[in-house]
Design a protein around this motif. Structure first.
Motif, mmCIF file in Angstrom:
data_model
loop_
_atom_site.group_PDB
_atom_site.id
_atom_site.type_symbol
_atom_site.label_atom_id
_atom_site.label_comp_id
_atom_site.label_asym_id
_atom_site.label_seq_id
_atom_site.Cartn_x
_atom_site.Cartn_y
_atom_site.Cartn_z
ATOM 1 N N SER A 54 10.985 16.813 -34.846
ATOM 2 C CA SER A 54 11.499 16.374 -33.549
ATOM 3 C C SER A 54 12.879 16.964 -33.271
ATOM 4 C CB SER A 54 11.618 14.852 -33.556
ATOM 5 O OG SER A 54 12.293 14.409 -32.419
ATOM 6 N N ARG A 113 6.088 8.331 -32.527
ATOM 7 C CA ARG A 113 5.570 9.007 -33.719
ATOM 8 C C ARG A 113 6.686 9.794 -34.405
ATOM 9 N NH1 ARG A 113 4.191 13.706 -35.540
ATOM 10 N NH2 ARG A 113 4.892 14.763 -33.654
ATOM 11 N N GLN A 114 7.483 10.496 -33.589
ATOM 12 C CA GLN A 114 8.557 11.316 -34.158
ATOM 13 C C GLN A 114 9.614 10.436 -34.851
ATOM 14 O OE1 GLN A 114 10.083 13.746 -30.939
ATOM 15 N NE2 GLN A 114 8.082 14.678 -30.548
ATOM 16 N N LEU A 157 4.418 7.271 -26.837
ATOM 17 C CA LEU A 157 3.694 7.322 -28.112
ATOM 18 C C LEU A 157 4.167 8.503 -28.956
ATOM 19 C CD1 LEU A 157 0.074 6.396 -27.014
ATOM 20 C CD2 LEU A 157 1.555 5.106 -28.560
ATOM 21 N N GLU A 158 4.369 9.636 -28.306
ATOM 22 C CA GLU A 158 4.798 10.832 -29.037
ATOM 23 C C GLU A 158 6.199 10.627 -29.615
ATOM 24 O OE1 GLU A 158 3.587 13.275 -30.417
ATOM 25 O OE2 GLU A 158 5.365 14.481 -30.799
ATOM 26 N N LEU A 159 7.093 10.076 -28.796
ATOM 27 C CA LEU A 159 8.461 9.854 -29.273
ATOM 28 C C LEU A 159 8.471 8.841 -30.423
ATOM 29 C CD1 LEU A 159 11.118 11.089 -28.462
ATOM 30 C CD2 LEU A 159 11.486 9.223 -26.856
ATOM 31 N N SER A 209 2.805 22.078 -38.185
ATOM 32 C CA SER A 209 1.438 21.619 -38.440
ATOM 33 C C SER A 209 0.500 22.764 -38.815
ATOM 34 C CB SER A 209 0.902 20.851 -37.233
ATOM 35 O OG SER A 209 1.137 21.603 -36.078
ATOM 36 N N ALA A 227 2.041 8.249 -22.798
ATOM 37 C CA ALA A 227 1.791 9.343 -23.751
ATOM 38 C C ALA A 227 3.114 9.815 -24.358
ATOM 39 C CB ALA A 227 1.092 10.495 -23.043
ATOM 40 N N ALA A 228 4.149 9.938 -23.503
ATOM 41 C CA ALA A 228 5.447 10.410 -24.007
ATOM 42 C C ALA A 228 6.068 9.368 -24.936
ATOM 43 C CB ALA A 228 6.380 10.717 -22.835
#
Ligand SMILES: C[S@@+](CC[C@H](N)C(=O)[O-])C[C@H]1O[C@@H](n2cnc3c(N)ncnc32)[C@H](O)[C@@H]1O
Length: 385
Positions: A66, A344-345, A340-342, A55, A337-338
């Protein structure tokens, strides 16, 4: 706008290229320009200090998105590296080192202790970054990693290359009814600009080869690219691999799609701070230059050197066939939160509008001695190559 330091660096690279153009008599081929902009010693994009990946850089690659990418790939390597077989992995062009680190972390979980993870990297600057990444995360893994200066003369094992073929310099050409012209780069008012000259024989032959294999003439005025070094690059790897498997990931298409009539302005792709555009002559040395890959050319080069195509598949399919679902076991027990992050990946790696469809994997084998890796079992597009 790039910051003042970046602009100053780009001016140094531009000076270097202007000198090369002057000593070549006024112009250089686009392939030479791309080579200098990316790899000029101590100056080129891959050989100097810019962040590049992730980023904070200019573009993001699957291993940077990821660790799931490395983990699925590690699963796919298991039958190819099982005890009693050669556990040698060779990664070409390892970038920040993220794939190497995550593969080395994942392999023991899947019962494989890679004895040796070799990296062949042309950029001395990136070699240092790769070493630093592994040292700062898992220093004990460094003893398994070796950096090579060249390909081993003969070897057995697994070869991995993610987004390396797209970073090899390409020629840009224009086809007319009875001739091929080469795009060259010259200097006008101290700025780089294009000029067209009759193509040298090797480029004319490369374009004729495209037309012969497709059984059609490219339209008058058609502009595109051809990576004239690509067949020799893959043939060199293939001819040194006595037994093993090659996974090549990149954004690309088959030759028929690459040279389709409606794709009449080529496949160059430049990245600067996550903006993609198609002017490769600006900001030399501080923007990434690449071109989509003609996967048919890769398959041709490899098969001519005696390897077999084991599969050609979208990245999404590769990951889904290869164990992505197993990687997501226990998802529901993660925090929101985890999750959502996973998610996204996974979306970034697999959605067609992200990396799922444009990115493909070409699998090549030679006496691999194991069944085709499960990642190629459904959705194989080898017949389209
Ligand atoms: C677009 S980056 C991809 C980096 C990394 N594989 C990733 O996925 O993040 C291209 C990489 O290939 C390297 N490279 C370019 N030409 C190469 C070659 N002929 N042999 C080995 N590495 C090469 C570059 O220095 C850089 O590390």
């Amino acid at each position: 706008m790039p910051d003042a330091d970046s602009l100053a660096h780009s001016e140094c690279v531009a000076d270097f290229i202007r000198e090369a153009i002057a000593s070549a008599g006024g112009s250089i081929s686009f392939a030479e320009f791309m080579h200098l902009a990316l790899y000029a010693p101590g100056l080129g994009y891959y050989n100097a200090g810019a962040t590049k990946f992730g980023s904070a850089g200019d573009f993001i690659t699957a291993p940077e998105v990821s660790p799931l990418f490395a983990r699925v790939l590690a699963r796919q390597c298991v039958p190819l590296l099982a005890p009693g077989t050669d556990s040698f992995i060779l990664e070409l062009g390892a970038g920040s080192g993220a794939l190497a680190l995550d593969m080395l972390k994942a392999l023991p979980e899947f019962g494989v202790d890679a004895q040796c993870y070799s990296i062949l990297e042309v950029s001395p600057h990136l070699k240092l970054r790769q070493e630093q990444l592994i040292r700062s995360n898992r220093p004990e893994l460094l003893r398994k990693v070796q950096w090579l200066e060249e390909l081993p003369s003969q070897f057995c094992g697994v070869v991995i290359a993610n987004e390396v073929a797209d970073a090899l310099p390409v020629e840009r050409f224009q086809k007319s009814a009875d001739s091929v012209r080469q795009y060259r780069v010259t200097v006008e008012d101290n700025r780089f600009s294009w000029c067209l000259e009759p193509a040298p024989p090797f480029l004319e032959e490369a374009v004729l080869h495209i037309e012969r294999t497709l059984g059609m003439r490219l339209p008058d005025g058609y502009v595109s690219e051809v990576s004239t070094g690509l067949p020799a690059w893959i043939a060199d790897i293939a001819s040194r691999l006595d037994r093993g498997f090659v996974f090549l990931f990149d954004y690309g298409v088959t030759r028929r799609e690459y040279y389709a009539a409606d794709r009449s302005n080529g496949w160059l792709r430049c990245h600067l701070r996550h903006r993609a555009h198609n002017d490769p002559l600006i900001y030399p040395g501080i923007q990434d230059l690449s071109a989509w890959v003609d996967f048919t050319a890769l398959a041709e080069g490899a098969t001519e050197a005696g390897m077999d195509v084991a599969g050609f598949i979208s990245q999404a399919r590769f990951l889904m066939n290869g164990g992505l679902e197993a990687e997501l076991a226990g998802f529901e027990r993660l925090s929101t939160a985890a999750q959502l992050e996973l998610s996204r990946q996974v979306k970034m790696l697999t959605l067609p509008g992200e990396m799922g469809e444009h990115f493909k994997c070409l699998g090549l084998s030679r006496n691999a001695g194991a069944a085709t890796p499960s990642s190629f079992v459904t959705g194989d597009r080898t017949h389209q190559l």
